[in-house]
Design a protein around this motif. Structure first.
Motif, PDB file in Angstrom:
ATOM      1  N   ASN A 178       0.740 -13.440  -7.537  1.00 13.69           N
ATOM      2  CA  ASN A 178       1.725 -13.241  -6.696  1.00 13.69           C
ATOM      3  C   ASN A 178       1.426 -11.779  -5.425  1.00 13.69           C
ATOM      4  OD1 ASN A 178       4.223 -14.584  -8.347  1.00 13.69           O
ATOM      5  ND2 ASN A 178       4.834 -12.729  -9.474  1.00 13.69           N
ATOM      6  N   GLY A 179      -0.280 -11.918  -5.772  1.00 14.58           N
ATOM      7  CA  GLY A 179      -1.018 -10.298  -5.196  1.00 14.58           C
ATOM      8  C   GLY A 179      -2.001 -10.750  -5.231  1.00 14.58           C
ATOM      9  N   TYR A 202      -1.993  -6.616  -1.867  1.00 15.52           N
ATOM     10  CA  TYR A 202      -1.392  -7.676  -1.337  1.00 15.52           C
ATOM     11  C   TYR A 202      -0.276  -7.784  -2.521  1.00 15.52           C
ATOM     12  CZ  TYR A 202      -1.133 -12.658   1.001  1.00 15.52           C
ATOM     13  OH  TYR A 202      -0.833 -13.686   1.261  1.00 15.52           O
ATOM     14  N   THR A 212       3.020 -10.733  -2.442  1.00 18.84           N
ATOM     15  CA  THR A 212       3.820 -11.582  -2.164  1.00 18.84           C
ATOM     16  C   THR A 212       5.349 -11.533  -2.014  1.00 18.84           C
ATOM     17  OG1 THR A 212       3.917 -13.242  -3.942  1.00 18.84           O
ATOM     18  CG2 THR A 212       1.962 -13.960  -3.065  1.00 18.84           C
ATOM     19  N   ARG A 232       6.357  -8.859  -0.835  1.00 19.27           N
ATOM     20  CA  ARG A 232       6.364  -7.804  -0.248  1.00 19.27           C
ATOM     21  C   ARG A 232       7.024  -8.206   1.202  1.00 19.27           C
ATOM     22  NH1 ARG A 232       4.011  -1.911  -0.162  1.00 19.27           N
ATOM     23  NH2 ARG A 232       3.122  -2.987   1.615  1.00 19.27           N
ATOM     24  N   GLY A 233       7.167  -9.569   1.570  1.00 17.43           N
ATOM     25  CA  GLY A 233       7.129 -10.104   3.359  1.00 17.43           C
ATOM     26  C   GLY A 233       5.863  -9.405   3.808  1.00 17.43           C
ATOM     27  N   ARG A 234       5.485 -10.092   5.308  1.00 10.22           N
ATOM     28  CA  ARG A 234       5.146  -9.946   5.915  1.00 10.22           C
ATOM     29  C   ARG A 234       3.734  -9.977   5.413  1.00 10.22           C
ATOM     30  NH1 ARG A 234       7.788 -10.592  10.697  1.00 10.22           N
ATOM     31  NH2 ARG A 234       9.425  -8.856  11.097  1.00 10.22           N
ATOM     32  N   CYS A 235       3.642 -10.828   4.972  1.00  8.69           N
ATOM     33  CA  CYS A 235       2.310 -10.755   3.654  1.00  8.69           C
ATOM     34  C   CYS A 235       0.758 -10.593   4.452  1.00  8.69           C
ATOM     35  CB  CYS A 235       1.956 -11.904   3.027  1.00  8.69           C
ATOM     36  SG  CYS A 235       2.845 -12.485   1.773  1.00  8.69           S
ATOM     37  N   GLY A 236       0.373  -9.755   3.632  1.00  5.29           N
ATOM     38  CA  GLY A 236      -1.411  -9.091   3.762  1.00  5.29           C
ATOM     39  C   GLY A 236      -2.173  -8.405   3.587  1.00  5.29           C
ATOM     40  N   TYR A 237      -2.932  -7.920   3.132  1.00  4.79           N
ATOM     41  CA  TYR A 237      -3.683  -6.754   2.494  1.00  4.79           C
ATOM     42  C   TYR A 237      -3.321  -5.537   2.853  1.00  4.79           C
ATOM     43  CZ  TYR A 237      -6.565  -8.506  -1.064  1.00  4.79           C
ATOM     44  OH  TYR A 237      -7.785  -9.173  -2.062  1.00  4.79           O
ATOM     45  N   THR A 238      -2.638  -4.756   2.379  1.00  8.61           N
ATOM     46  CA  THR A 238      -2.441  -3.127   3.049  1.00  8.61           C
ATOM     47  C   THR A 238      -3.430  -2.118   2.355  1.00  8.61           C
ATOM     48  OG1 THR A 238       0.338  -3.231   2.392  1.00  8.61           O
ATOM     49  CG2 THR A 238      -0.294  -1.694   2.377  1.00  8.61           C
ATOM     50  N   THR A 262      -4.739 -16.270  -3.736  1.00  6.56           N
ATOM     51  CA  THR A 262      -3.473 -15.408  -2.969  1.00  6.56           C
ATOM     52  C   THR A 262      -3.262 -14.653  -2.021  1.00  6.56           C
ATOM     53  OG1 THR A 262      -2.360 -15.165  -6.060  1.00  6.56           O
ATOM     54  CG2 THR A 262      -0.949 -14.443  -4.113  1.00  6.56           C
ATOM     55  N   ARG A 308       8.452   0.145   3.176  1.00 13.65           N
ATOM     56  CA  ARG A 308       8.300  -0.982   2.070  1.00 13.65           C
ATOM     57  C   ARG A 308       7.049  -0.240   0.917  1.00 13.65           C
ATOM     58  NH1 ARG A 308       5.564  -6.215   4.836  1.00 13.65           N
ATOM     59  NH2 ARG A 308       3.409  -4.939   3.490  1.00 13.65           N
ATOM     60  N   GLY A 340       0.744   2.005   4.059  1.00 21.74           N
ATOM     61  CA  GLY A 340      -0.484   1.264   4.730  1.00 21.74           C
ATOM     62  C   GLY A 340      -0.202   0.579   5.614  1.00 21.74           C
ATOM     63  N   TYR A 341      -1.032   0.401   6.057  1.00 21.58           N
ATOM     64  CA  TYR A 341      -1.484  -0.165   7.132  1.00 21.58           C
ATOM     65  C   TYR A 341      -1.404  -2.130   6.565  1.00 21.58           C
ATOM     66  CZ  TYR A 341      -1.133   1.656  12.084  1.00 21.58           C
ATOM     67  OH  TYR A 341      -0.908   1.857  13.534  1.00 21.58           O
ATOM     68  N   THR A 342      -0.694  -3.236   6.985  1.00 23.23           N
ATOM     69  CA  THR A 342      -0.647  -4.341   6.640  1.00 23.23           C
ATOM     70  C   THR A 342      -1.549  -4.824   7.080  1.00 23.23           C
ATOM     71  OG1 THR A 342       0.883  -4.259   4.938  1.00 23.23           O
ATOM     72  CG2 THR A 342       0.262  -6.484   5.615  1.00 23.23           C
ATOM     73  N   ARG A 343      -2.719  -5.811   7.504  1.00 22.65           N
ATOM     74  CA  ARG A 343      -3.379  -6.833   7.981  1.00 22.65           C
ATOM     75  C   ARG A 343      -2.430  -8.480   7.962  1.00 22.65           C
ATOM     76  NH1 ARG A 343      -7.494  -9.607   6.288  1.00 22.65           N
ATOM     77  NH2 ARG A 343      -8.299 -10.865   8.468  1.00 22.65           N
ATOM     78  N   ILE A 344      -1.810  -8.404   8.790  1.00 18.91           N
ATOM     79  CA  ILE A 344      -0.595  -9.246   8.998  1.00 18.91           C
ATOM     80  C   ILE A 344      -1.883 -10.886   9.966  1.00 18.91           C
ATOM     81  CG2 ILE A 344       0.822 -11.309   9.885  1.00 18.91           C
ATOM     82  CD1 ILE A 344       2.282  -8.002   9.248  1.00 18.91           C
TER      83      ILE A 344
END
Lengths: 371, 371, 371, 371
Positions: A271-272, A287, A289, A291-297, C257, D291, D295-299
């Motif tokens: 999941n991440g 990361y 899945t 949290r929505g608006r996926c991407g590395y934070t 992922t 959230r 931190g900044y999430t890189r979408i």
């Protein structure tokens, strides 16, 4: 009311010796521990060196004989930053004297000797700790907590590396680092990424490594024209399997020309994922899945990540390398004072070393080796 | 041979007070200075607070009266981390006593008072230093050296910012920070980017600022339901011109929700550019048209960037925020011992404050202001 | 004077089919090639599908029978984006008809079949090209040029990866991708990083891989409750040795992922290094010990990196994924018109596939496999 | 059933002319629009140039007289990429002929002329669109959607920039770009960051700008030894206020030595922030206090961000610069066919130009200017 004083004895005053000394000096201003360290005796190769280092690092006295230091009644904790080959005799003496032992990594030159040291320490019941300082950063603690909580799901993969460039120059001279007795990139820095992998995911049970000596000879001494053949690895790539079934790879490389400190990993879960590099040691990438608006934070270290707050009440101010050693020393002193057990202890360091040796064995046999 | 001891007196034991104390404790293990600091007296708001802080920070004794500390014969250097409004009386007392004065920024609540302090210090000829710690990082020193050498050509533009989020919550309470006497984002952190701009490029001579109060009221006290109107700026954008003709802009923002420590800038020259962010404080980005294969090169801090080597002999190991204070204290002690003059001194801090006030004035008049 | 027209026939109208069609439409506006493509016939699974796709993609006509398309006299180039299992019969037919063949990767479901196709194409002397589009980016060309020039010294190490997340969901359904006949992460995307490693460093001669199926079953069809066991790898880690002695590792992972497109590598040499990630596909990181002020330099794509200038006269404007296909098609048409030979051809694709199969074999045997 | 064909006429075949032509060629393969464009007539400075460009870009015929093209019955849409000073006469002619007008930015050389064009287009009721292509990226659309939804709270601050280096060389020659009639960095690229700020936050109502000419003279012609004085800005820094009260700053700089395409901004809100740079045009950074794990999430751009999916069904594959023009052309054709109105239209471009002129005025008067 004054806190009980704990006497510190240190062997060595090189990079790591200085680092230990400074951490012991700094710790009480930053951590509220039940005891107060006092820098008693510094042992070094000669009395002169020892005297000088004791002066500059703030020890009460210096000695050219580590046995004198270990035997000193005012010394409660023996800190070992001597050459690797000396770790065992010093540690055994300290254990025999019932003292807390704090040893730099690698614990020894072979896993067998490390096991011996471990069993001695355990039999004697003394507090023992090995200096895998990179584990101390709050972001590594946060990573472990996130993984344990299931926040990234079940772990499925690991990819790690410790790459530096301090031996990339073919004229970097032969030293204890390149001594077949416990030397090589895998033993020297591979041990860091192995210890971190174990800390975050668990025991490694199967390995297949490919070691390479990139520079066949090195100057016998600094600036020497004479050259010595080199038998240890400059670079090792390895496949690994963890006890829990997770597969992955790791690399140890001290000839990674472009890297000063690429101790880095990505851990993937169902999941991440988490990613970290010592190059940005105050950040953890998460990361999820869910949290929505996926991407590395990019999570920056702050007071919500203990013990960051001991150093600074505001986020984003960055811990430095030396601060990691202060955290380590705080944990050591806490354990010495009867508080929470500190890790990684000798046994854990032995396990790391066994993993290194299994990799060496697999390299020679070109076979997978089960640990 | 023992080094001469220098007695330290400190006012305050908050964030910065602790930071000072720890720096004085650590400095001798890291720097070889002609003198050795001894933590003598800590002064705080009450005797109880002072006693407790003295104990935890390693001072010999505490006092509820800063005058006692300043007058103490064993105290040679007076370090001031008290509320801003207290800086002036303490500094004047220390100057009158002929002691070295080390004061946190901002030097005072108004430029006029800061000038008074400056003139007193200069007339008395005492060593004086203000804690603009962000200037101490080796990479800032490297930047200055690169600019001075002409490596990026003639400087043509500056774009800077200090943005944090500690006041982005509308319920962050009123405090000395929001006091119209010297408060606001521009005075609090804008001063850092102003001091850095001056350090790297030179005096700022014309400004036009636009200040905004984003949250019109704040809780009177922490967790209080009662609210106080706020008159200081949460966010300021400013146009600036340097004495040498360079134009640029800067921002001070303590309500920058996404930023913990965006003290950052880009300096453009005719043959290259430099970029820096405190978010990656151990890196400097250099662009040079003379190197071919153009692009920003990410230079990591290492022993070739003094005084990094005092902390670690290997590159890539990272200094932390607290290390910056150690460097500052090393410079202070060196100056106190008669060595190289340390900066920024009171006069420089006064110039920064004058720049802040010129920005406030330009905001009110909506006109460019010449400093 | 009009250029000679070259007739294009395409099989398939999925992701890659559309991508081919659009590239053929766009190429003449961007590249000055000796011939002009005309979209003649699109073949798909049924006449209806084919008609519709022909309409939307701009082909003159559609057909439900690819043999009709291959046999069509107006078709000079046969582009194959059909399911992998269909590549061989279509290619053989096109070769037999003396036509240029342009096939998506992987060339076929097994290396043996791929070799057959290769030998047929070579015997017939037809132009043949396989769609390893990621090799087409100017920055990959630049990397190859830098390596070949010796700018980073002698290559010493490789670390690569192609990680995406399109199969990380355990409910991502079974498809041709998970078919034991040529399926799995290694075959699907591992082939990209293998082809890139070969392109930049040379042939891979020894491998030891560790494959894992992370999700033991997958839905038989999209949204189906019924599940099929999965035998192919979701994740593979491998050790590799190149013909020139360089050692390294690579990973193929379609269940990573956190990764949409982590096709990335670092290549280390004795005097520098290069690093690349498809996540920032318009950048190449170069480290050179000869440049001073060491650190990775971030080179952005621009007109000095052909054929970037065909797309845009100004640097920093970014090529996109679809542009890579246009470059590929430009090279194909140039070769078809008798110009420079385009690569990777069928033989190269066969070598990639052989490498994949060697990895599968080494996974089963748990032994190093020499190719 | 064939779609109705729409005839395209284009003026100009430089960077932007080619870009338009290629977008019209590509659009039908990527977007399902109610009409099908056909490239009819290309007008350029001379018949020869026009003929040649028509051939290479795929137009049916070329002409040295744009009036012929505009009058051509087969032309339904007039695309204008001529020098800025020509925009107005061509647009007026096209409007008079009742044709759709698609004009490159800036709309004209002065806001007054732009208003004239706007009023003519509105009076005639023709579809009109201006090529602010950077607004077309799905991540900019996502940013706008996130702001509008309140996901980052109420917007409190803006900090933006468009910095490139195409004029950083003092020997970059004089051209229409440096013509006092509508030239300068602010007009040329500042217009992009202004249009983006307006798109995301709303109208700008107050400005205070500081313009600088960095290179006082430039070669009269490419490689000419003779030099012309330059009066336009190479670099402008500006303070801005939006209609909704938000304050901020922006920079336009075509002599930003280290930057190829730093069109970037950070927008801060009470509950989060967004950050974007055209240097990583396929990413949007989102910070949200709601959230957790801040931190900044890189979408990364993917099919969930329309119209990304028209280009590629898988995320992480990257759109390129030319794709932005295809999206623009798709919106233009849709509007022409009676679908959704496309923006930014002439009126919006006029507003941008008015903002630019207000900045110029404020620079001269050294006063804030209300628009």
């Amino acid at each position: 009311m004054r806190k009980p004083v704990v006497g510190i004895g240190l062997v060595g005053s090189g990079f790591m010796g200085r680092c230990h000394a400074n951490a012991f000096r700094a710790v009480s201003g930053l951590f509220d521990i039940a005891v107060e360290p006092a820098l008693r005796v510094l042992a070094d190769a000669t009395p002169e060196l020892a005297q000088q280092a004791a002066g500059s690092l703030g020890f009460e006295r210096g000695t050219g004989d580590w046995k004198t230091m270990v035997a000193d009644e005012s010394v409660d904790i023996v800190a070992i930053t001597a050459p690797n080959v000396m770790h065992s005799p010093i540690a055994h003496a300290a254990i025999a004297a019932g003292k807390t032992v704090y040893c730099e990594k690698p614990l020894s030159t072979t896993a067998a000797i490390a096991l011996d040291m471990t069993e001695a320490a355990e039999a004697a019941g003394v507090v023992n700790l090995v200096g895998f300082n990179f584990l101390r950063h709050p972001m590594i603690g946060l990573a472990r907590e996130i993984i344990a909580s299931g926040e990234i799901g079940e772990v499925t993969g690991f990819r790690g590396r410790h790459a530096e460039n301090y031996m990339s120059d073919p004229d970097a001279p032969h030293s204890f680092r390149t001594d077949p007795q416990g030397g090589g990139a895998l033993a020297d820095i591979g041990s860091h990424i192995i210890s971190m992998a174990r800390y975050l995911i668990g025991p490694i049970t199967q390995v297949q490594a490919d070691c390479q000596t990139l520079h066949a000879t090195r100057p016998t001494h600094p600036n020497s024209a004479e050259r010595t053949p080199v038998f240890v690895d400059d670079m090792t790539h390895a496949l690994i399997r963890f006890e829990n079934g997770v597969a992955g790879s790791l690399e140890a490389n001290w000839a990674a020309t472009a890297r000063n400190m690429d101790l880095s990993w990505e851990i993937t879960g169902t999941n991440g994922a988490l990613a970290f590099s010592q190059e940005q040691m105050n950040e953890l990438q998460l990361y999820s899945t869910k949290r929505g608006r996926c991407g590395y934070t990019r999570i920056e270290a702050g007071p919500e990540h203990p013990p960051y707050g001991n150093f600074c009440p505001a986020p984003g101010h960055h811990l430095g390398f030396n601060d990691l050693k202060v955290i380590e020393v705080a944990e050591l002193l806490t354990a010495h004072a009867g508080g929470a057990k500190a890790g990684p202890d000798f046994r854990e360091a032995y396990e790391v070393q066994k993993t290194v040796e299994a990799m060496h064995a697999s390299n020679l046999s070109r076979q997978w080796v089960t640990i």
